[in-house]
Scaffold this motif. Structure first.
Motif, short mmCIF file in Angstrom:
data_model
loop_
_atom_site.label_atom_id
_atom_site.label_comp_id
_atom_site.label_asym_id
_atom_site.label_seq_id
_atom_site.Cartn_x
_atom_site.Cartn_y
_atom_site.Cartn_z
N SER A 1 -4.78 -28.15 -3.45
CA SER A 1 -5.73 -29.28 -2.58
C SER A 1 -7.11 -28.48 -2.67
O SER A 1 -7.12 -27.46 -2.60
CB SER A 1 -5.24 -29.44 -1.47
N GLY A 2 -8.18 -29.60 -2.66
CA GLY A 2 -9.55 -29.08 -2.49
C GLY A 2 -9.71 -28.34 -1.05
O GLY A 2 -10.84 -27.36 -1.37
N GLU A 4 -7.62 -26.20 0.12
CA GLU A 4 -7.27 -24.77 0.15
C GLU A 4 -8.18 -23.92 -0.93
O GLU A 4 -8.46 -22.91 -0.67
CB GLU A 4 -5.85 -24.78 -0.55
N LYS A 5 -8.87 -24.66 -1.74
CA LYS A 5 -9.87 -24.09 -2.72
C LYS A 5 -10.96 -23.76 -2.08
O LYS A 5 -11.58 -22.60 -2.20
CB LYS A 5 -10.03 -24.90 -4.13
N THR A 8 -11.19 -20.45 0.11
CA THR A 8 -11.27 -19.48 -0.60
C THR A 8 -12.67 -18.79 -0.76
O THR A 8 -12.84 -17.58 -1.05
CB THR A 8 -10.51 -19.30 -1.88
N GLU A 32 -16.19 -16.06 -6.88
CA GLU A 32 -15.24 -16.77 -6.37
C GLU A 32 -14.98 -18.18 -6.71
O GLU A 32 -13.98 -18.71 -6.87
CB GLU A 32 -15.71 -16.72 -4.75
N GLU A 35 -12.94 -18.64 -9.90
CA GLU A 35 -11.63 -18.53 -9.64
C GLU A 35 -10.89 -19.90 -9.20
O GLU A 35 -9.80 -20.14 -9.74
CB GLU A 35 -11.14 -17.49 -8.39
N VAL A 36 -11.55 -20.63 -8.75
CA VAL A 36 -11.11 -22.07 -8.32
C VAL A 36 -11.54 -23.25 -9.11
O VAL A 36 -10.94 -24.43 -9.07
CB VAL A 36 -10.95 -22.27 -6.77
N LEU A 37 -12.86 -23.14 -9.50
CA LEU A 37 -13.59 -24.15 -10.29
C LEU A 37 -14.17 -23.46 -11.54
O LEU A 37 -15.45 -23.44 -11.59
CB LEU A 37 -14.37 -24.84 -9.39
N LEU A 61 -15.62 -31.12 -5.81
CA LEU A 61 -14.58 -30.16 -4.95
C LEU A 61 -14.63 -30.39 -3.43
O LEU A 61 -13.69 -30.38 -2.68
CB LEU A 61 -14.56 -28.77 -5.37
N ALA A 65 -12.02 -31.67 -0.66
CA ALA A 65 -11.92 -30.86 0.86
C ALA A 65 -12.07 -31.85 1.89
O ALA A 65 -11.29 -31.48 2.92
CB ALA A 65 -12.68 -29.48 0.67
#
Length: 86
Positions: A1-2, A4-5, A8, A32, A35-37, A61, A65
């Motif tokens: 999910s946005g 959760e990303k 981080t 960082e 890692e997610v995008l 993103l 979120a």
């Protein structure tokens, strides 16, 4: 999910190497975000080709979120309302 990303990621305040003393900016760490995008980050992290974050690519993103957070808030509000009515 946005959500959760986004959770981080670290939002920090500081200055870039080339900024004048006293200049302060808000920014994210490109490693960082990568890692997610990964599509929002270019470069390989070397001195000749440093990581570069394209902030406009991060906006979708963040919107995702916000939608996730809104859904969670509404679910919790419904739960609270149900508890109050019992």
């Amino acid at each position: 999910s946005g959500l959760e990303k986004v959770a981080t990621l670290s939002a920090v305040t500081g200055r870039y190497k080339f900024d004048e003393v006293g200049v302060s900016r808000s920014f994210l760490f490109a490693d960082e975000v990568k890692e997610v995008l990964p599509e929002a980050v270019s470069g390989d992290g070397t001195e000749d080709n440093p990581l570069e974050l394209r902030y406009t690519e991060v906006i979708p993103l963040l919107v995702s979120a916000l939608h996730d957070a809104k859904d969670r808030i509404e679910a919790l509000e419904a739960e609270v309302a149900a508890l109050k009515s019992n």
